[in-house]
Design a protein around this motif. Structure first.
Motif, PDB file in Angstrom:
ATOM      1  N   UNK A  44       0.714  -1.154  -0.134  1.00  0.00           N
ATOM      2  CA  UNK A  44       0.028  -0.004   0.099  1.00  0.00           C
ATOM      3  C   UNK A  44       0.892   1.163  -0.148  1.00  0.00           C
ATOM      4  N   UNK A  45       1.722   1.151  -0.800  1.00  0.00           N
ATOM      5  CA  UNK A  45       2.598   2.559  -1.202  1.00  0.00           C
ATOM      6  C   UNK A  45       3.080   2.290  -2.467  1.00  0.00           C
ATOM      7  N   UNK A  46       3.884   3.579  -2.943  1.00  0.00           N
ATOM      8  CA  UNK A  46       4.325   3.530  -4.313  1.00  0.00           C
ATOM      9  C   UNK A  46       5.321   2.406  -4.626  1.00  0.00           C
ATOM     10  N   UNK A  47       5.137   2.060  -5.871  1.00  0.00           N
ATOM     11  CA  UNK A  47       5.937   0.878  -6.370  1.00  0.00           C
ATOM     12  C   UNK A  47       6.962   1.482  -7.477  1.00  0.00           C
ATOM     13  N   UNK A  48       8.238   1.254  -7.177  1.00  0.00           N
ATOM     14  CA  UNK A  48       9.169   2.034  -8.130  1.00  0.00           C
ATOM     15  C   UNK A  48      10.036   0.623  -8.672  1.00  0.00           C
ATOM     16  N   UNK A  49      10.276   0.980  -9.868  1.00  0.00           N
ATOM     17  CA  UNK A  49      11.301   0.083 -10.816  1.00  0.00           C
ATOM     18  C   UNK A  49      12.641   0.616 -10.787  1.00  0.00           C
ATOM     19  N   UNK A  50      13.671  -0.378 -10.295  1.00  0.00           N
ATOM     20  CA  UNK A  50      15.011   0.430 -10.468  1.00  0.00           C
ATOM     21  C   UNK A  50      15.569  -0.334 -11.901  1.00  0.00           C
ATOM     22  N   UNK A  51      15.216   0.175 -12.723  1.00  0.00           N
ATOM     23  CA  UNK A  51      15.593  -0.450 -14.083  1.00  0.00           C
ATOM     24  C   UNK A  51      17.145  -0.464 -14.436  1.00  0.00           C
ATOM     25  N   UNK A  52      18.006   0.492 -14.025  1.00  0.00           N
ATOM     26  CA  UNK A  52      19.247   0.222 -14.203  1.00  0.00           C
ATOM     27  C   UNK A  52      20.082  -0.794 -13.273  1.00  0.00           C
ATOM     28  N   UNK A  76      19.286  -3.205 -22.707  1.00  0.00           N
ATOM     29  CA  UNK A  76      17.830  -3.784 -22.345  1.00  0.00           C
ATOM     30  C   UNK A  76      17.205  -2.803 -21.450  1.00  0.00           C
ATOM     31  N   UNK A  77      17.618  -1.572 -21.067  1.00  0.00           N
ATOM     32  CA  UNK A  77      16.870  -0.539 -20.090  1.00  0.00           C
ATOM     33  C   UNK A  77      15.424  -0.253 -20.720  1.00  0.00           C
ATOM     34  N   UNK A  78      15.244   0.110 -21.978  1.00  0.00           N
ATOM     35  CA  UNK A  78      14.143   0.263 -22.683  1.00  0.00           C
ATOM     36  C   UNK A  78      12.937  -0.906 -22.452  1.00  0.00           C
ATOM     37  N   UNK A  79      13.465  -2.011 -22.705  1.00  0.00           N
ATOM     38  CA  UNK A  79      12.694  -3.328 -22.364  1.00  0.00           C
ATOM     39  C   UNK A  79      12.186  -3.346 -21.010  1.00  0.00           C
ATOM     40  N   UNK A  80      13.156  -3.338 -19.834  1.00  0.00           N
ATOM     41  CA  UNK A  80      12.573  -3.521 -18.314  1.00  0.00           C
ATOM     42  C   UNK A  80      11.562  -2.146 -17.943  1.00  0.00           C
ATOM     43  N   UNK A  81      12.047  -1.164 -18.503  1.00  0.00           N
ATOM     44  CA  UNK A  81      11.223   0.157 -18.286  1.00  0.00           C
ATOM     45  C   UNK A  81       9.906   0.002 -18.799  1.00  0.00           C
ATOM     46  N   UNK A  82       9.837  -0.492 -20.180  1.00  0.00           N
ATOM     47  CA  UNK A  82       8.395  -0.661 -20.746  1.00  0.00           C
ATOM     48  C   UNK A  82       7.633  -1.496 -20.053  1.00  0.00           C
ATOM     49  N   UNK A  83       8.156  -2.739 -19.502  1.00  0.00           N
ATOM     50  CA  UNK A  83       7.470  -3.707 -18.938  1.00  0.00           C
ATOM     51  C   UNK A  83       6.849  -3.383 -17.484  1.00  0.00           C
ATOM     52  N   UNK A  92       9.775   5.066 -11.926  1.00  0.00           N
ATOM     53  CA  UNK A  92      11.015   4.491 -12.360  1.00  0.00           C
ATOM     54  C   UNK A  92      12.397   5.169 -12.114  1.00  0.00           C
ATOM     55  N   UNK A  93      13.077   4.238 -11.714  1.00  0.00           N
ATOM     56  CA  UNK A  93      14.547   4.772 -11.263  1.00  0.00           C
ATOM     57  C   UNK A  93      15.673   4.521 -12.265  1.00  0.00           C
ATOM     58  N   UNK A  94      16.208   5.179 -12.886  1.00  0.00           N
ATOM     59  CA  UNK A  94      17.174   5.086 -14.138  1.00  0.00           C
ATOM     60  C   UNK A  94      18.430   6.038 -13.807  1.00  0.00           C
ATOM     61  N   UNK A  95      19.523   5.457 -13.836  1.00  0.00           N
ATOM     62  CA  UNK A  95      20.779   6.119 -13.999  1.00  0.00           C
ATOM     63  C   UNK A  95      21.012   6.689 -15.290  1.00  0.00           C
ATOM     64  N   UNK A 109      25.587   0.472 -17.066  1.00  0.00           N
ATOM     65  CA  UNK A 109      24.153   0.481 -16.745  1.00  0.00           C
ATOM     66  C   UNK A 109      23.483   1.823 -16.847  1.00  0.00           C
ATOM     67  N   UNK A 110      24.329   2.741 -17.226  1.00  0.00           N
ATOM     68  CA  UNK A 110      23.722   4.277 -17.353  1.00  0.00           C
ATOM     69  C   UNK A 110      23.055   4.390 -18.427  1.00  0.00           C
TER      70      UNK A 110
END
Length: 145
Positions: A44-52, A76-83, A92-95, A109-110
């Motif tokens: 019950x809080x925001x969910x963030x994806x650490x893509x990089x 593969x950064x766009x693939x994981x972020x899109x998913x 989304x967290x992305x370096x 991974x940047x």
């Protein structure tokens, strides 16, 4: 994860978010399982994806001054972020770096700054059409027209 978030709230911090960063698979791979995004919502809080971070490869490249550097799967950064966006994450967290090949940390991974606008525009477009945050109703009774 829900228990961890609740423990933080009970300690007095109501500003909690949870993050999917990938799970170690075998010796040298982190895997992002899209099911985790759904399960993390139980907190019950925001969910963030650490893509990089999810695309880091374990340290292995020897550095001139000693030590080792981690590798990564930048492509593969766009693939994981899109998913992640398609299933309804809140962030989304992305370096990002203006010169990833010369970055002193996590360069493999940047995401290149010059390509950021393009990928963000695509992620925004996906977020506008997805129903990722809304559970779909499942009917288990036999279908009759």
């Amino acid at each position: 994860m829900a228990n961890s978030a609740e423990k933080i709230r009970l300690a007095g911090n109501q500003n909690v978010m949870v993050c999917e960063r990938g799970t170690m698979f075998g010796y040298n791979d982190l895997i992002v399982d899209p099911r985790n995004f759904e399960w993390l919502r139980e907190a019950n809080c925001p969910v963030v994806a650490d893509v990089t971070h999810a695309l880091q490869q374990p340290a292995g490249e020897k550095l001139d001054g000693g030590g080792v550097a981690s590798g990564g799967l930048r492509e593969l950064i766009p693939c994981i972020a899109r998913t992640a966006v398609a299933v309804g994450v809140d962030g989304i967290f992305m370096e990002v770096h203006d010169d990833p090949l010369n970055s002193p940390c996590d360069g493999p991974t940047q995401w290149p700054l010059r390509n950021l606008e393009e990928v963000l525009e695509e992620l925004i477009a996906i977020a506008r059409v997805t129903k990722g945050k809304k559970p779909l109703r499942i009917y288990l009774t036999p279908f009759k027209e």
